[in-house]
Write an enzyme that holds these catalytic residues in place. Structure first.
Site, PDB file in Angstrom:
ATOM      1  N   CYS A   2       0.852  -1.180   0.000  1.00  0.00           N
ATOM      2  CA  CYS A   2       0.000   0.000   0.000  1.00  0.00           C
ATOM      3  C   CYS A   2       0.891   1.235   0.000  1.00  0.00           C
ATOM      4  CB  CYS A   2      -0.862   0.030   1.253  1.00  0.00           C
ATOM      5  SG  CYS A   2      -1.827  -1.479   1.462  1.00  0.00           S
ATOM      6  N   ARG A  39       1.683   1.781  -5.934  1.00  0.00           N
ATOM      7  CA  ARG A  39       1.840   0.817  -4.850  1.00  0.00           C
ATOM      8  C   ARG A  39       0.560   0.028  -4.576  1.00  0.00           C
ATOM      9  NH1 ARG A  39       6.394   1.783  -1.804  1.00  0.00           N
ATOM     10  NH2 ARG A  39       5.464   0.689  -0.057  1.00  0.00           N
ATOM     11  N   TRP A  84      -3.490  -1.942  -1.633  1.00  0.00           N
ATOM     12  CA  TRP A  84      -3.431  -3.197  -2.400  1.00  0.00           C
ATOM     13  C   TRP A  84      -3.826  -4.288  -1.412  1.00  0.00           C
ATOM     14  CZ3 TRP A  84       0.265  -7.470  -2.679  1.00  0.00           C
ATOM     15  CH2 TRP A  84      -0.002  -8.335  -3.758  1.00  0.00           C
ATOM     16  N   ASN A 110       0.665   0.186   6.116  1.00  0.00           N
ATOM     17  CA  ASN A 110       1.185  -0.637   5.017  1.00  0.00           C
ATOM     18  C   ASN A 110       1.905  -1.815   5.662  1.00  0.00           C
ATOM     19  OD1 ASN A 110       2.323  -1.602   2.608  1.00  0.00           O
ATOM     20  ND2 ASN A 110       4.113  -0.274   2.832  1.00  0.00           N
ATOM     21  N   GLY A 111       1.592  -3.027   5.223  1.00  0.00           N
ATOM     22  CA  GLY A 111       2.237  -4.204   5.808  1.00  0.00           C
ATOM     23  C   GLY A 111       1.189  -5.185   6.283  1.00  0.00           C
ATOM     24  N   GLU A 500      11.546 -13.159 -19.822  1.00  0.00           N
ATOM     25  CA  GLU A 500      11.146 -11.790 -19.479  1.00  0.00           C
ATOM     26  C   GLU A 500      10.177 -11.230 -20.532  1.00  0.00           C
ATOM     27  OE1 GLU A 500      11.019  -9.779 -17.198  1.00  0.00           O
ATOM     28  OE2 GLU A 500      11.001  -7.762 -18.036  1.00  0.00           O
ATOM     29  N   LYS A 504       6.431  -9.935 -19.686  1.00  0.00           N
ATOM     30  CA  LYS A 504       5.967  -8.577 -19.990  1.00  0.00           C
ATOM     31  C   LYS A 504       4.650  -8.613 -20.750  1.00  0.00           C
ATOM     32  CE  LYS A 504       7.720  -6.877 -17.958  1.00  0.00           C
ATOM     33  NZ  LYS A 504       8.666  -6.742 -16.869  1.00  0.00           N
ATOM     34  N   GLU A 507       1.719  -9.912 -18.564  1.00  0.00           N
ATOM     35  CA  GLU A 507       1.430  -8.976 -17.475  1.00  0.00           C
ATOM     36  C   GLU A 507       0.547  -7.820 -17.936  1.00  0.00           C
ATOM     37  OE1 GLU A 507       5.183  -7.485 -16.057  1.00  0.00           O
ATOM     38  OE2 GLU A 507       4.436  -7.189 -14.037  1.00  0.00           O
ATOM     39  N   HIS A 523      10.342 -30.779 -26.947  1.00  0.00           N
ATOM     40  CA  HIS A 523      10.079 -31.749 -25.875  1.00  0.00           C
ATOM     41  C   HIS A 523       8.677 -31.594 -25.282  1.00  0.00           C
ATOM     42  CE1 HIS A 523      14.126 -33.315 -26.002  1.00  0.00           C
ATOM     43  NE2 HIS A 523      14.605 -32.076 -25.973  1.00  0.00           N
ATOM     44  N   LYS A 619       3.052  -2.866  -7.873  1.00  0.00           N
ATOM     45  CA  LYS A 619       4.446  -2.610  -8.239  1.00  0.00           C
ATOM     46  C   LYS A 619       5.408  -3.376  -7.345  1.00  0.00           C
ATOM     47  CE  LYS A 619       7.870  -0.638 -10.374  1.00  0.00           C
ATOM     48  NZ  LYS A 619       8.223  -1.270 -11.653  1.00  0.00           N
TER      49      LYS A 619
HETATM   50  O1  M6R Z   1      10.968  -4.982  -6.593  1.00  0.00           O
HETATM   51  P1  M6R Z   1      11.395  -6.337  -7.070  1.00  0.00           P
HETATM   52  O2  M6R Z   1      12.388  -6.259  -8.177  1.00  0.00           O
HETATM   53  O3  M6R Z   1      11.874  -7.228  -5.972  1.00  0.00           O
HETATM   54  O4  M6R Z   1      10.081  -6.987  -7.664  1.00  0.00           O
HETATM   55  C1  M6R Z   1      10.068  -8.310  -8.114  1.00  0.00           C
HETATM   56  C2  M6R Z   1       8.821  -8.620  -8.919  1.00  0.00           C
HETATM   57  O5  M6R Z   1       7.683  -8.442  -8.143  1.00  0.00           O
HETATM   58  C3  M6R Z   1       8.718  -7.720 -10.163  1.00  0.00           C
HETATM   59  O6  M6R Z   1       9.855  -7.822 -10.969  1.00  0.00           O
HETATM   60  C4  M6R Z   1       7.476  -8.097 -10.986  1.00  0.00           C
HETATM   61  O7  M6R Z   1       7.643  -9.360 -11.546  1.00  0.00           O
HETATM   62  C5  M6R Z   1       7.233  -7.041 -12.065  1.00  0.00           C
HETATM   63  N1  M6R Z   1       5.848  -6.679 -12.092  1.00  0.00           N
HETATM   64  C6  M6R Z   1       7.596  -7.491 -13.438  1.00  0.00           C
HETATM   65  O8  M6R Z   1       7.286  -6.550 -14.412  1.00  0.00           O
END
Ligand code: M6R
Length: 624
Positions: A2, A39, A84, A110-111, A500, A504, A507, A523, A619
């Site tokens: 959050c 956040r 969040w 937050n937490g 990656e 992307k 996501e 395979h 994020k």
């Molecule tokens: O802040 P961090 O690099 O530790 O975050 C790790 C993942 O949560 C972060 O890379 C996530 O996979 C992203 N949304 C990817 O775009």
């Protein structure tokens, strides 16, 4: 995770702070929440305290812009929250701030309060209105105030006191938290931090507190990062910080980012802006760190004498995109530093038998420095006695306080939920670390180091050349973006980039996308290949392009269209689309990744997706 913000300040009649800020307390907090929305954006709320109007709370589920902040002309201070969800669905009732039964205390958090169920039982005579773990906090504060915390109860004269009550409540909470509390009739914001980030912004007659400096950067650049266990009181007269009940001085640091670095700068989405920032962010990452003629790197990090020479293993722990950066780096550590390098998904990491703690370096890669899974892995490594190291973008983040050494990737703030520029800067920083370790261990000759450093030097320019080809990617996205599923393939350094690229796309476009080691296609995954499943391949230096192309051909034989990122000078006539990657050796696959970022962006944009805030994601993930 959050976002939380608090502001207390003296406004003149025009609503101007000493820092040149205009607007009411509510408007300043509302704007701060907009800056923190990356956040979490399940709900938003504010609590404002007026000299005579008392406590006013407004909150609702949904995004920050949907929140109407009440007009409280006599407000002197207040707090805000963007959520969040972790405990309880994103409803109005579960939105923060939460209040006590009396209705004069409001808290944002937050937490996670891990023992909230037990605490709730202890508070059986209190009426709860939400499903959150947070709500126990204002009720506990209420109890401590009723018991006279800070007043007679503590052998002092006067009434019970919010600061003393928060300190006592803190002792009863288990888990991680950053808390801001306000109380009617009290001109302070009381904050506490354990395990979740909190930073103070300091003006002459104004003070801010937030999860991240971007919340208030337009108002002040003088900041203090609170340490775990700190409690602070913010008032118009200044800031007092306490550790274990005693007043402490905490350093004031100057933030050098430009405020507009955190804004969209003319782009429709932060993600596209951040993709385009990569030449600049990479320059920042590399600045002053490469000594190409000497074949050396200065990352401003040090290890105990003999540690690197005796090193048995580098174990990288990370999640998501950072994990893929780690997979790229592991290959570089083995090749350049001559040391065994393994990568683990942080949530799966255990120190493991057969390893020697004092000959193991555990490297946590984390953009935010706050990812709970990664912090958990660091804690397990520390407990096993290994040396720990962080590669992060975030100064003052929790990970930096828990490891033995840190290298900052210097990518600048990244707001888009999908990581882009930080991936590039993570890999570049880890590549420099691999060179530094290789040189220190005598595993890398100066001439070989020079060649890698030259490739790194060429990285910003090469990325710019790819960005200049965006129109070609836009067209490809239009032509192939309606595929049923998308397969990304590569070998060697092309594997993490394929993974990656798939992450992307899934996501932000919500399309089904998978990344594979190209050799694995035959395979099993080949069964999924049809004319409706475009295959995107990394066909560059460092990615065993010729062998990968064989696998691409196998997919094409089953009707799949094929798009390839190809080293300049190479040609594969059968590809449906060929994206040219400038020649920069071991970082060519990293440059190819920029094409995949742009492809994901344009496919998602054509589908009208919420690119900066994809559904169900945040994020930074501060829960395990
Ligand atoms: O802040 P961090 O690099 O530790 O975050 C790790 C993942 O949560 C972060 O890379 C996530 O996979 C992203 N949304 C990817 O775009």
């Amino acid at each position: 995770m959050c976002g939380i913000i608090g502001f207390v300040g003296e406004l003149d009649s025009g609503g101007q702070t000493d820092g040149g800020t205009t607007g009411s307390v509510g408007a300043i907090i509302h704007e701060g929440l907009r800056n923190l929305e990356y956040r979490g954006y399940d709900s938003a709320g504010v609590a404002l305290v007026g000299a005579s109007s008392g406590l006013t709370v407004a909150k609702r589920s949904g995004e920050v812009d949907g929140l109407t902040v009440p007009d409280v002309p006599d407000a002197t201070h207040g707090v805000g929250h963007t959520r969040w969800s972790t405990h309880g669905p994103p409803t109005d009732a579960n939105a923060h701030p939460h209040t006590d039964c009396v209705g004069d205390v409001a808290v944002v958090h937050n937490g996670i309060v891990e023992n909230y169920e037990a605490l709730k039982k202890e508070l059986a005579d209190h009426e709860f209105t939400s499903d959150t773990d947070t709500e126990v906090i204002p009720h506990l504060i209420e109890e401590e105030l009723a018991a006279g915390a800070g007043g007679e109860e503590d052998g002092k004269e006067g009434d019970a006191d919010l600061l003393a009550a928060v300190r006592r409540v803190e002792d009863r909470l288990e888990g991680s938290y950053a808390i801001c509390a306000v109380r009617e009739g009290d001109d302070r914001i009381v904050v506490a931090r354990r395990g979740s980030p909190l930073v103070l912004g300091r003006g002459e007659n104004a003070a801010f507190v937030a999860s991240d400096v971007t919340a208030f950067l337009e108002h002040t650049r003088d900041v203090t990062y609170l340490e775990d266990g700190d409690v602070a009181a913010l008032s118009p007269d200044g800031v007092e910080v306490f550790a274990r009940g005693e007043p402490v001085e905490r350093e004031i640091e100057r933030v050098t980012w430009e405020a507009d670095a955190a804004e969209k700068g003319g782009y429709e989405h932060y993600m596209r802006k951040e993709i385009h920032e990569q030449p600049e962010s990479l320059r920042q990452t590399l600045a002053g760190r490469l000594d190409v003629s000497a074949g050396d790197v200065d990352l401003d990090v040090s290890f105990p004498p003999g540690f690197l020479a005796d090193l048995e293993e580098i174990r990288i722990v990370a999640c998501g995109t950072s994990y893929y950066a780690g997979r790229y780096a592991a290959q570089l550590f083995e090749e350049l530093a001559g040391v065994r390098a393994t990568v683990e998904i942080a949530s799966e990491y255990e120190f493991g038998a057969g390893r020697t703690p004092d000959r193991t370096l555990v490297v946590a890669v984390t953009q935010s420095g706050e990812t709970a899974d990664t912090l958990g892995a660091v804690r397990r490594a520390n407990a096993a006695g290994a040396r720990t190291f962080a590669v992060t973008n975030t100064l003052g983040s929790t990970v930096t306080r828990e490891v033995d050494g840190t290298a900052f990737i210097r990518a600048g703030p990244e707001i888009g939920v999908a990581a882009t520029k930080t991936f590039a800067s993570q890999v570049a920083t880890l590549a420099m670390l691999a060179v530094a370790v290789g040189r220190d261990r005598g595993a890398l000759a100066a001439a070989d180091a020079r060649s890698v450093l030259k490739d790194l030097q060429g990285l910003p320019g090469a990325v710019q050349q790819v960005l200049d080809e965006e129109e070609q990617v836009r067209e490809a996205a239009r032509e192939y973006g309606d595929g049923e599923a998308f397969f990304f393939v590569g070998r060697a350094l092309g594997v993490p980039v394929a993974l990656e690229g798939a992450l992307k796309l899934k996501e932000i476009s919500y399309d089904h996308a998978e990344g594979f080691a190209a050799g694995e296609l035959k395979h099993g995954p080949l069964a999924l290949v049809t004319p409706d499943t475009p295959v995107l391949a990394v066909l560059t230096d460092g990615a065993r392009a010729a062998e990968t192309m064989n696998n691409v051909t196998e997919a094409q034989t089953r009707g799949a269209p094929a798009l390839g990122c190809v080293s300049a000078g190479d040609t594969y006539d059968t590809l449906d689309v060929s994206f040219e990657v400038p020649n920069v050796g071991v970082v060519e696959p990293l440059v190819a990744n920029v094409y995949l970022q742009l492809f994901a962006y344009h496919v998602a944009n054509d589908k009208g997706r919420a690119i900066d805030k994809p559904r169900n994601l945040a994020k930074s993930v501060t829960v395990e």
